[in-house]
Motif scaffolding. Structure first.
Motif, PDB file in Angstrom:
ATOM      1  N   SER A   1       0.791  -1.331   0.098  1.00 49.43           N
ATOM      2  CA  SER A   1       0.078   0.016  -0.065  1.00 49.43           C
ATOM      3  C   SER A   1       0.921   1.307   0.023  1.00 49.43           C
ATOM      4  O   SER A   1       0.576   2.093  -0.720  1.00 49.43           O
ATOM      5  N   ASP A   2       1.834   1.330   0.719  1.00 52.57           N
ATOM      6  CA  ASP A   2       2.789   2.310   0.620  1.00 52.57           C
ATOM      7  C   ASP A   2       3.442   2.589  -0.616  1.00 52.57           C
ATOM      8  O   ASP A   2       3.630   3.678  -1.057  1.00 52.57           O
ATOM      9  N   ALA A   3       3.663   1.549  -1.301  1.00 45.38           N
ATOM     10  CA  ALA A   3       4.579   1.595  -2.530  1.00 45.38           C
ATOM     11  C   ALA A   3       3.462   2.242  -3.593  1.00 45.38           C
ATOM     12  O   ALA A   3       3.760   3.162  -4.292  1.00 45.38           O
ATOM     13  N   VAL A   4       2.070   1.847  -3.495  1.00 47.28           N
ATOM     14  CA  VAL A   4       1.251   2.344  -4.327  1.00 47.28           C
ATOM     15  C   VAL A   4       0.880   3.731  -4.163  1.00 47.28           C
ATOM     16  O   VAL A   4       0.613   4.716  -5.093  1.00 47.28           O
ATOM     17  N   LEU A   5       0.886   4.193  -2.776  1.00 50.21           N
ATOM     18  CA  LEU A   5       0.689   5.538  -2.582  1.00 50.21           C
ATOM     19  C   LEU A   5       1.795   6.553  -3.101  1.00 50.21           C
ATOM     20  O   LEU A   5       1.686   7.408  -3.586  1.00 50.21           O
ATOM     21  N   ASP A   6       2.971   5.790  -2.878  1.00 49.99           N
ATOM     22  CA  ASP A   6       4.250   6.645  -3.633  1.00 49.99           C
ATOM     23  C   ASP A   6       4.107   6.920  -4.923  1.00 49.99           C
ATOM     24  O   ASP A   6       4.081   7.926  -5.546  1.00 49.99           O
ATOM     25  N   TRP A   7       3.668   5.593  -5.764  1.00 53.17           N
ATOM     26  CA  TRP A   7       3.300   5.851  -7.122  1.00 53.17           C
ATOM     27  C   TRP A   7       2.365   6.957  -7.385  1.00 53.17           C
ATOM     28  O   TRP A   7       2.578   8.047  -8.101  1.00 53.17           O
ATOM     29  N   ALA A   8       1.416   6.877  -6.431  1.00 53.11           N
ATOM     30  CA  ALA A   8      -0.089   7.759  -6.965  1.00 53.11           C
ATOM     31  C   ALA A   8       0.644   9.227  -6.494  1.00 53.11           C
ATOM     32  O   ALA A   8       0.286  10.044  -7.472  1.00 53.11           O
ATOM     33  N   LEU A   9       1.344   9.587  -5.820  1.00 57.18           N
ATOM     34  CA  LEU A   9       1.639  10.753  -5.251  1.00 57.18           C
ATOM     35  C   LEU A   9       2.631  11.433  -6.628  1.00 57.18           C
ATOM     36  O   LEU A   9       2.585  12.583  -6.956  1.00 57.18           O
ATOM     37  N   ARG A  10       3.704  10.734  -6.907  1.00 54.59           N
ATOM     38  CA  ARG A  10       4.297  10.973  -8.117  1.00 54.59           C
ATOM     39  C   ARG A  10       3.690  11.058  -9.559  1.00 54.59           C
ATOM     40  O   ARG A  10       3.770  12.060 -10.188  1.00 54.59           O
ATOM     41  N   GLU A  11       2.655  10.317  -9.915  1.00 53.31           N
ATOM     42  CA  GLU A  11       1.848  10.302 -11.013  1.00 53.31           C
ATOM     43  C   GLU A  11       0.884  11.457 -10.827  1.00 53.31           C
ATOM     44  O   GLU A  11       0.589  12.310 -11.705  1.00 53.31           O
ATOM     45  N   ALA A  12       0.384  11.969  -9.417  1.00 49.72           N
ATOM     46  CA  ALA A  12      -0.409  13.062  -9.338  1.00 49.72           C
ATOM     47  C   ALA A  12       0.253  14.300  -9.738  1.00 49.72           C
ATOM     48  O   ALA A  12      -0.205  15.072 -10.310  1.00 49.72           O
ATOM     49  N   ALA A  13       1.502  14.349  -9.258  1.00 49.93           N
ATOM     50  CA  ALA A  13       2.382  15.686  -9.536  1.00 49.93           C
ATOM     51  C   ALA A  13       2.837  15.709 -10.902  1.00 49.93           C
ATOM     52  O   ALA A  13       2.688  16.895 -11.428  1.00 49.93           O
ATOM     53  N   ARG A  14       3.207  14.579 -11.627  1.00 54.68           N
ATOM     54  CA  ARG A  14       3.127  14.583 -12.940  1.00 54.68           C
ATOM     55  C   ARG A  14       1.979  15.163 -13.839  1.00 54.68           C
ATOM     56  O   ARG A  14       2.189  15.830 -14.753  1.00 54.68           O
ATOM     57  N   ARG A  15       0.798  14.779 -13.471  1.00 47.59           N
ATOM     58  CA  ARG A  15      -0.349  15.035 -14.293  1.00 47.59           C
ATOM     59  C   ARG A  15      -0.861  16.331 -13.798  1.00 47.59           C
ATOM     60  O   ARG A  15      -1.679  17.059 -14.366  1.00 47.59           O
ATOM     61  N   GLY A  16      -0.608  16.742 -12.361  1.00 48.47           N
ATOM     62  CA  GLY A  16      -1.107  18.128 -11.901  1.00 48.47           C
ATOM     63  C   GLY A  16      -2.456  17.891 -11.407  1.00 48.47           C
ATOM     64  O   GLY A  16      -3.395  18.731 -11.532  1.00 48.47           O
ATOM     65  N   VAL A  17      -2.624  16.632 -10.902  1.00 47.58           N
ATOM     66  CA  VAL A  17      -4.245  16.284 -10.273  1.00 47.58           C
ATOM     67  C   VAL A  17      -3.953  15.946  -8.893  1.00 47.58           C
ATOM     68  O   VAL A  17      -3.013  15.768  -8.388  1.00 47.58           O
ATOM     69  N   PRO A  18      -5.229  15.848  -7.880  1.00 51.66           N
ATOM     70  CA  PRO A  18      -5.221  15.825  -6.715  1.00 51.66           C
ATOM     71  C   PRO A  18      -5.302  14.154  -6.477  1.00 51.66           C
ATOM     72  O   PRO A  18      -5.536  13.423  -7.525  1.00 51.66           O
ATOM     73  N   VAL A  19      -4.721  13.724  -5.307  1.00 52.82           N
ATOM     74  CA  VAL A  19      -4.929  12.294  -4.808  1.00 52.82           C
ATOM     75  C   VAL A  19      -5.903  12.474  -3.876  1.00 52.82           C
ATOM     76  O   VAL A  19      -6.094  13.296  -2.776  1.00 52.82           O
ATOM     77  N   ARG A  20      -6.864  11.437  -3.899  1.00 57.06           N
ATOM     78  CA  ARG A  20      -7.735  10.941  -2.635  1.00 57.06           C
ATOM     79  C   ARG A  20      -7.653   9.695  -2.132  1.00 57.06           C
ATOM     80  O   ARG A  20      -6.947   8.742  -2.956  1.00 57.06           O
ATOM     81  N   LEU A  21      -7.275   9.648  -0.960  1.00 53.88           N
ATOM     82  CA  LEU A  21      -6.873   8.459  -0.241  1.00 53.88           C
ATOM     83  C   LEU A  21      -7.985   7.767   0.205  1.00 53.88           C
ATOM     84  O   LEU A  21      -9.142   8.342   0.997  1.00 53.88           O
ATOM     85  N   ALA A  22      -8.175   6.418   0.239  1.00 54.64           N
ATOM     86  CA  ALA A  22      -9.322   5.472   0.792  1.00 54.64           C
ATOM     87  C   ALA A  22      -8.776   4.545   1.727  1.00 54.64           C
ATOM     88  O   ALA A  22      -7.941   3.863   1.485  1.00 54.64           O
TER      89      ALA A  22
END
Length: 57
Positions: free
Chosen positions: A15-36
């Motif tokens: 889960s931590d690895a996926v969160l790390d990917w999501a944060l990097r991908e969101a920064a690349r796209r300029g979009v927000p991240v929502r955590l569930a």
């Protein structure tokens, strides 16, 4: 492609690895991240510290 990245977190190592990917991908796209997460069971887990990310905005 714009939108929001939704990521499930449970405190596990994968889960931590996926969160790390999501944060990097969101920064690349300029979009927000929502955590569930699972708040129903009452389990608690530490929230990983998000790295500083520059989105260029």
């Amino acid at each position: 492609m714009k939108g929001t990245i939704l990521v499930g977190v449970d405190g596990s190592e994968p889960s931590d690895a996926v969160l790390d990917w999501a944060l990097r991908e969101a920064a690349r796209r300029g979009v927000p991240v929502r955590l569930a997460g699972d708040l129903v069971t009452g389990s608690s887990f530490p929230c990983p510290t998000a790295p500083s990310v520059t989105t260029g905005r």
